[in-house]
Every structure is written in structure tokens, then in C-alpha cells.
Design a protein around this motif. Structure first.
Motif, PDB file in Angstrom:
ATOM      1  N   LYS A 164       0.830  -1.210   0.000  1.00 16.15           N
ATOM      2  CA  LYS A 164       0.000   0.000   0.000  1.00 16.15           C
ATOM      3  C   LYS A 164       0.863   1.258   0.000  1.00 16.15           C
ATOM      4  CE  LYS A 164      -4.249  -1.681   2.175  1.00 16.15           C
ATOM      5  NZ  LYS A 164      -5.195  -1.517   3.320  1.00 16.15           N
ATOM      6  N   TRP A 165       1.922   1.267   0.807  1.00 12.69           N
ATOM      7  CA  TRP A 165       2.805   2.435   0.848  1.00 12.69           C
ATOM      8  C   TRP A 165       3.538   2.605  -0.482  1.00 12.69           C
ATOM      9  CZ3 TRP A 165       2.470   6.209   4.206  1.00 12.69           C
ATOM     10  CH2 TRP A 165       1.950   5.956   5.479  1.00 12.69           C
TER      11      TRP A 165
ATOM     12  N   THR B 285      -2.768   5.837   3.043  1.00 14.80           N
ATOM     13  CA  THR B 285      -2.716   5.320   1.675  1.00 14.80           C
ATOM     14  C   THR B 285      -4.091   5.282   1.017  1.00 14.80           C
ATOM     15  OG1 THR B 285      -2.931   2.990   2.370  1.00 14.80           O
ATOM     16  CG2 THR B 285      -0.712   3.932   2.270  1.00 14.80           C
TER      17      THR B 285
ATOM     18  N   SER C 215       1.123   4.187  -2.946  1.00 15.16           N
ATOM     19  CA  SER C 215       0.876   5.600  -2.661  1.00 15.16           C
ATOM     20  C   SER C 215       2.065   6.465  -3.037  1.00 15.16           C
ATOM     21  CB  SER C 215       0.530   5.786  -1.177  1.00 15.16           C
ATOM     22  OG  SER C 215      -0.707   5.177  -0.874  1.00 15.16           O
TER      23      SER C 215
ATOM     24  N   THR D 239      -1.672   3.071   8.131  1.00 12.94           N
ATOM     25  CA  THR D 239      -1.508   2.788   6.706  1.00 12.94           C
ATOM     26  C   THR D 239      -2.805   3.030   5.942  1.00 12.94           C
ATOM     27  OG1 THR D 239       0.230   1.138   7.121  1.00 12.94           O
ATOM     28  CG2 THR D 239      -0.955   0.976   5.030  1.00 12.94           C
TER      29      THR D 239
END
Length: 253
Positions: free
Chosen positions: A88-89, A171, A92, A167
Motif C-alpha cells: 500500500k505504501w 494510503t 501511494s 496505513t
């Protein structure tokens, strides 16, 4: 040109289109990043929930239940979640880099700007709205025991649950509010249509991760998040509200 609360600046909006008047390749790639990987990631073997989440309800009477825990399976599930958080990071950060270097638009074009005291007041008001929606749902929607996957996440170590909440707040707002709403509005010319499409995408992504009933409950309180973004066009404000809502529900589990 100067930025406005309604969304993109005129120069930024032009930058999203090529000379033929079509959406630029950069924006199509950005939409792909914001929509497709979040939808398919729950089905990936090293990312999504495993067949055995490690927690199983063995006996239930009303809303009281006994459960058994398989530590090995639960740790495997937790490792999947950690890898999913990293993904997810990465998505993003990739979107932010794409906005700056490929679309050549400011981060303000996806709502990343300073938070004012008006934004703070709006967050407080939106949180009270979410709180009210939650209590209303408790009155009309029958309570039920959590699924095995939900039960397993409640048993995760507290630091991991904090990481999950942080998170999701950062994100998911970058993908589902800032990027999707702004770029879909640029394509459709309608903020309302863009918001509805972004909501539908967010719902489908959560159906892939959870069951339909839980996904619907989650996305119901997403409506205040969307309204907050449409009103303030401030992504940090939405991140703050998202964090508060998730923390109140998930970290107290």
C-alpha cells in the motif's frame, strides 16, 4: 493560475490531457495504480487473507463465543498483512511520484495542502457525524459475531494494528479520495459523478478483502469522508478523520 477549493487549477487540469484532448497516459497509469492493485491484492497468496486465518469460533451462544487460536496460522496471516501494508505504501508513493514527475502537477492537485482551522473544525464535525451513523447502524442492523478473519485481526499485536490503522488512513485517502476523485472529476467534468464512482470502487475493494455485509458497513461511514473531501479539498483532513474512526473502532478491539 491560482488553486481553488473546487479542485484542480486550470493549468493542472490542462496538464492531465494530451493535445488530442484525451486523458494523458500518466493519468491512465495513475488510475490503474489507484484501482486495480487494491482490488486484486486480497487475492494474492502472500498478501491476502489465507485460507486459515488462525482463529476459529468453536462455540457461540448469542453474541458470546468461544474460539481457538492456531498461533502458526495467525502469525502467517499477520505476515501477509505486513506485506500488504508495504504494498500500500509503495502504491501511494508511486502515485505521488507520478503526480509530480509524470503528470507534472502539484500535490495540491490531489488535495495535499496545509490544514487550516476551518479544516480542523470540519474534521470534528465529520467525526461526530460518523459517530452518529455508527450508533444509528447499531440500532437498526442486527449485531453478529465477527468472521474468523475479523477475529484474527483483533488478535494481532497492538503495534501491528496501529500500523494497519495508520496505513489505511494515509494510503487509502491518497488513492480513493485525493487521486481518484480529482482525476475522475477531470475526466467526467462532474464532482458528484466522480465521488460516486470513487465510492463504488472503494466498496468493491473492501468486498474483496471482507464479506459484503462488513464492506457495506465500512463504506457507509466513507460517505462523510467523501463529503469532507468535496467540501474542503484537503487530504490531510480526510486522513485525520479516517485515522480517528479506525482507531476508535479497531485499536479498542
Amino acid at each position: 493560475m491560482t488553486a481553488n477549493r473546487g479542485g484542480l487549477t486550470s493549468s493542472s487540469a490542462v496538464a492531465l490531457h494530451d493535445r488530442a484532448g484525451d486523458i494523458s497516459s500518466a493519468t491512465w497509469v495513475g488510475l490503474f495504480i489507484a484501482v486495480v492493485p487494491p482490488f486484486v491484492s486480497p487475492f494474492l497468496p502472500l498478501i491476502g487473507p489465507p485460507a486459515d486465518p488462525g482463529a476459529h469460533i468453536t462455540h457461540a451462544a448469542g453474541l458470546t463465543a468461544q474460539f481457538a487460536v492456531d498461533s502458526t496460522a495467525l502469525n502467517h496471516f499477520a505476515a501477509n498483512v505486513e506485506r500488504g501494508m508495504i504494498l500500500k505504501w509503495v502504491r501511494s508513493v508511486a502515485l505521488l511520484v507520478l503526480v509530480i514527475l509524470w503528470e507534472r502537477t502539484p500535490l495540491a492537485s490531489i488535495g495535499l495542502r496545509k490544514v487550516s482551522w476551518r479544516d480542523f473544525v470540519a474534521v470534528v464535525g465529520a467525526y461526530l457525524l460518523v459517530f452518529g451513523i455508527g450508533h444509528a447502524l447499531d440500532l437498526v442492523v442486527p449485531k453478529h459475531l465477527p468472521s474468523n478473519v475479523q477475529l484474527a485481526t483483533m488478535l494481532f499485536p497492538f503495534p501491528l494494528r496501529v500500523g494497519m490503522v495508520l496505513t489505511a488512513a494515509v494510503t487509502e485517502e491518497i488513492e480513493s479520495r485525493g487521486y481518484l476523485i480529482e482525476r475522475l472529476q477531470a475526466i467526467t467534468g462532474s464532482a458528484c459523478l466522480a465521488a460516486m464512482l470513487a465510492y463504488f470502487v472503494f466498496l468493491l475493494e473492501h468486498v474483496a478483502s471482507w464479506d459484503l455485509a462488513h464492506a457495506l458497513r465500512i463504506t457507509l461511514w466513507t460517505t462523510p469522508l467523501i463529503l469532507l473531501y468535496l467540501w474542503r479539498r484537503n487530504l490531510p483532513a480526510c486522513m485525520s478523520l479516517h485515522f480517528l474512526v479506525d482507531a476508535a473502532a479497531f485499536l479498542a478491539a
